[in-house]
Design an enzyme around this catalytic site. Structure first.
Site, PDB file in Angstrom:
ATOM      1  N   SER A 131     -44.052 -31.673  77.795  1.00 29.13           N
ATOM      2  CA  SER A 131     -45.549 -32.330  77.661  1.00 29.13           C
ATOM      3  C   SER A 131     -46.112 -32.357  78.967  1.00 29.13           C
ATOM      4  CB  SER A 131     -45.387 -33.691  77.029  1.00 29.13           C
ATOM      5  OG  SER A 131     -45.295 -33.332  75.628  1.00 29.13           O
ATOM      6  N   LYS A 189     -49.549 -30.834  79.633  1.00 27.82           N
ATOM      7  CA  LYS A 189     -50.836 -31.681  79.288  1.00 27.82           C
ATOM      8  C   LYS A 189     -51.650 -31.810  80.720  1.00 27.82           C
ATOM      9  CE  LYS A 189     -49.403 -33.687  74.940  1.00 27.82           C
ATOM     10  NZ  LYS A 189     -47.905 -33.206  74.908  1.00 27.82           N
ATOM     11  N   SER A 248     -49.684 -38.634  74.904  1.00 25.80           N
ATOM     12  CA  SER A 248     -48.956 -37.378  75.009  1.00 25.80           C
ATOM     13  C   SER A 248     -49.374 -36.763  73.448  1.00 25.80           C
ATOM     14  CB  SER A 248     -47.384 -37.421  75.370  1.00 25.80           C
ATOM     15  OG  SER A 248     -47.035 -35.998  75.536  1.00 25.80           O
TER      16      SER A 248
END
Length: 467
Positions: free
Chosen positions: A123, A126, A300
């Site tokens: 993640s 991102k 997230s």
């Protein structure tokens, strides 16, 4: 499967952590880049005095950390290496970990280990999606969802624009989201006395599969993601919970929710295309791009991340697909002058095990986002979770032996897949220097132990003068 959940633990000291972060990071960024302007612009200003309605005004409390000036000493490469290398080579992080630590003011690397390696980012992807979306669309951009007249009397066409946040819950899951019932109200008013009889939903703005390449089998059923369609309500959630089950066909569900608000039965909902030049009957818009980026980073949110990657594709005249989003993101990064060695994204969320990014790219994104001339990227900072205080770091950095001394001083994006753990963000060191860091391990065997090990590395960087 990736699920960015905070680690379990208590919440002692969170207020002190928040104060520490505001004073330390706000002061550092302000003095390095643009004085009070950037501090205010990033929402990190601190030091306001408390005013009482009666009596005498108390003295302002001392800062938790002293503000740095432009002459604050920069850590040496040797000093940072001595502080970090023993912590990066612990068994909990596995046999392969890469790293990049950059002085944000100068862009100078003060520590690196395979900084250009193509790593599975999870993640932390991102961060790259956030930068591309803000640069391509601008922080004020809002995603529109429209309704136009159909070919026959009583037919209305719901035209998807790529907004996955449309609200149907009494209190929307996404802050500032547009509401389906508001859109239905506009359409009813536009139709006057004519009763709507059929809802057609147009999802032609997206192309390709709604399931990303390299996603785990439970990616759309385990509560962390959904089939990507260009219109959804509440990110496809069936209930108002972060990890709620998602609808198997989020676009159909959204169209049926709109039809219900119009008083049209579910069996009168069908897919189709809007006629070019059809009369507009209503329009609602999402929260601004800056707010969506903040929420996406803080929580997230995988669905929001992949939706924003497709907005990058649309802005760059690429197909609004996983492949188009990845190509457009790379194009924007190249335009920004960021290093794309090792770049190989398959989605915008980091859900895919096919994703590849380098630690050097992540620190370059963070350093650029702090520049005074990149105000369009500043919401990356306000979106980053704060150690022991917010988002996916709420329940991390809480214990002394787990990096607790850095509570409130680390602001970072987490990354977790089975066998993969990463952490990338910013920290103000003991001398008041602002550093961007990225640590990426792709062969871990115990996620909980790897998380603690990464937190200890970030805490060591926060405590480091390292000269």
């Amino acid at each position: 499967m990736a699920r960015e959940t905070p680690q379990r633990g208590g919440r002692a000291g969170l207020i002190a952590a928040a104060v520490a972060l505001v004073v330390a990071l706000g002061a550092a960024l302000g003095s390095v880049f643009a004085g009070t302007e950037i501090v205010n612009g990033l929402g990190l200003a601190g030091g306001q005095k408390t005013h009482w309605t009666g009596g005498t005004e108390p003295a302002a409390p001392p800062p938790v950390l002293a503000a740095m000036d432009s002459q604050a000493p920069m850590p040496s490469e040797g000093g940072v290496t001595s502080a970090l290398k023993p912590l990066l080579t612990v068994p909990q992080l596995g046999p392969h970990i890469t790293a990049s630590v950059v002085d944000v003011s100068t862009g100078q690397t003060v520590y690196s280990s395979e900084p250009d390696a193509a790593m599975t980012p999870a993640s932390t992807t991102k961060l790259v999606t956030a930068a591309a979306a803000l640069a391509a669309r601008g922080p004020a951009y809002r995603i529109a969802t429209r309704v136009v007249a159909g070919a026959q009397p009583g037919e209305v066409v719901l035209v998807a624009g790529g907004d996955p946040t449309l609200a149907v819950f009494p209190t929307s899951y996404y802050p500032g989201a547009a509401r389906i019932d508001d859109l239905a109200k506009q359409v009813k008013e536009a139709l006057g006395g004519q009763a709507p009889t059929k809802v057609i939903y147009d999802v032609s703005i997206y192309t390709g599969s709604g399931i990303g390449p390299g996603w785990d089998a439970d990616a759309t059923t385990g509560g962390s993601g959904a089939v990507m369609t260009p219109i959804m309500t509440e990110g496809g959630r069936q209930k108002q919970l972060k990890y709620a089950q998602r609808y198997p066909k989020p676009d159909l569900q959204a169209a049926q929710a709109f039809a219900s608000a119009l008083g049209v039965p579910a069996n009168a909902v069908t897919a189709g295309n809007a006629a070019q030049g059809a009369k507009e009957l209503g329009k609602v818009e999402s929260a601004p791009m800056s707010r969506m980026v903040e929420f996406m980073l803080q929580e997230s949110d995988n669905v929001l991340a992949d939706a924003l990657a497709r907005q990058v594709a649309l802005a760059k005249n690429q197909p609004a697909s996983f492949e188009g989003g990845a190509a457009a993101t790379k194009s924007v990064l190249e335009e920004l002058g960021l290093p794309v060695t090792g770049f190989g994204l398959a989605d915008g969320s980091g859900f895919s095990r096919n994703d590849r990014l380098s630690p050097a790219l992540l620190t370059a994104v963070l350093a650029m986002a702090a520049r005074a001339d990149r105000a369009d990227l500043h919401s990356i900072f306000s979106g980053l979770p704060v150690a022991a205080y917010s988002g996916t770091l709420t329940l991390r950095f809480l214990k002394p032996d787990q990096g607790g001394a850095a509570a409130g001083l680390v602001r970072a994006k987490t990354g977790t897949l089975t066998g993969v753990n990463s952490l990338a963000g910013v920290v103000v060191d003991a001398d008041g220097r602002t550093l961007a860091f990225a640590f990426m391990a792709d062969q871990t065997t115990n996620a909980d132990q790897a998380v603690v090990a990464l937190d200890r590395v970030a805490a060591a960087l926060a405590a480091c003068g390292c000269r």
